[in-house]
Design an enzyme around this catalytic site. Structure first.
Site: not given
Ligand code: NAD
Length: 250
Positions: A72, A108-109, A124, A152, A193, A219-220
């Site tokens: 993390y 979560v970013d 999340h 803590c 997503t 989504n792509p």
């Molecule tokens: P995921 O990793 O399961 O899926 C990502 C999706 O984004 C895929 O379907 C992919 O095809 C699509 N994608 C990739 N590039 C893209 C773009 N440029 N434009 C649009 N879509 C695009 O992610 P999720 O469904 O969010 O689930 C993953 C879990 O992981 C969540 O619980 C999340 O909290 C966590 N997570 C968060 C982050 C973050 O905060 N940035 C990063 C990684 C994972």
């Protein structure tokens, strides 16, 4: 723009212009163009041999707290140098346009807030916050504490990131707010997503079941919900969302 998207955006224009209440659910794909890797993308360097789904669990933390804490810390570092991209900014423009707009995010970013979105429901949690493992005490100024992870100051248990791990419940208030926002929405977006992580994905299933809601996916790649949505815009969020905003202001 891809031909099939041009056609769909044409059909969507009137619905988007008339709507008053809009909800967007975002996932890791929205931050991909900011350089934050999604879970399904290969990880790099040190972390390439670990599966994120196996590190983002309380079992993994209990088994090896320093490993999960350090992972993390690495992700926090990545996020801290990331900037919002055109997709984040287009979502701010949508919020400015619609009288009722809610942004439900699995991310979560913190990049939506950094871009200027206001009505954000974080399903999340947020990687910049920490809480303790046993009692969930929120802890501020933890940077100065010793240990990997530190303990803590209130109860002595280990600190962990304030994010929802696989197998954990969503924060109750966030879920209530998300369901509330969806109640009267006319257009629902599922953006970047994979629609695989529940219960967040169940929100989209609910929207699909409601005949009065127009469901738009961006989504792509194809996801399990693609065959059921009203519009599936194929491509990156950073490209399609600004085009969609243009439809509203032109
Ligand atoms: P995921 O990793 O399961 O899926 C990502 C999706 O984004 C895929 O379907 C992919 O095809 C699509 N994608 C990739 N590039 C893209 C773009 N440029 N434009 C649009 N879509 C695009 O992610 P999720 O469904 O969010 O689930 C993953 C879990 O992981 C969540 O619980 C999340 O909290 C966590 N997570 C968060 C982050 C973050 O905060 N940035 C990063 C990684 C994972």
């Amino acid at each position: 723009m891809k031909d099939e998207n041009v056609e769909q955006l044409d059909q969507l224009r009137e619905t988007l212009q008339k709507a008053k209440s809009v909800v967007a659910l975002t996932g890791a794909g929205v931050s991909a163009e900011s350089g934050v890797p999604t879970f399904r993308e290969a990880q790099t360097g040190l972390w390439a041999r670990y599966q994120p789904e196996k590190l983002a669990t309380s079992d993994a933390f209990l088994e090896d707290p320093p490993l999960v804490w350090e992972w993390y810390a690495w992700r926090r570092e990545l996020v801290s140098s990331a900037e919002p991209n055109p997709a984040h900014r287009a979502l701010v423009a949508l919020e400015n346009y619609y009288p009722n707009f809610a942004l439900i995010t699995q991310n979560v970013d913190g990049l939506h807030a950094e871009a200027g979105s206001r009505n954000i429901i974080e399903l999340h949690g947020n990687i910049s916050r920490v809480k303790c493992f046993n009692a969930h005490h929120p802890v501020e100024n933890w940077d100065a504490l010793e240990g990997s992870p530190p303990h803590c100051p209130l109860c002595g248990s280990l600190l962990r990131p304030d994010v929802v791990w696989f197998g954990e419940m969503l924060p109750e208030q966030a879920l209530i707010s998300a369901l509330g926002a969806m109640q009267d929405c006319e257009v629902y977006f599922s953006i970047g997503t994979s629609a695989l992580v529940h219960p967040a994905a169940a929100l989209t299933v609910e929207a699909i079941k409601d005949l009065d809601v127009t469901v738009v996916e961006i989504n792509p790649a194809e996801t399990p919900i693609t065959p059921y949505v009203d519009f599936a815009l194929n491509g990156s969020a950073g490209q399609i969302l600004p085009e969609l905003v243009d439809l509203l202001v032109l």
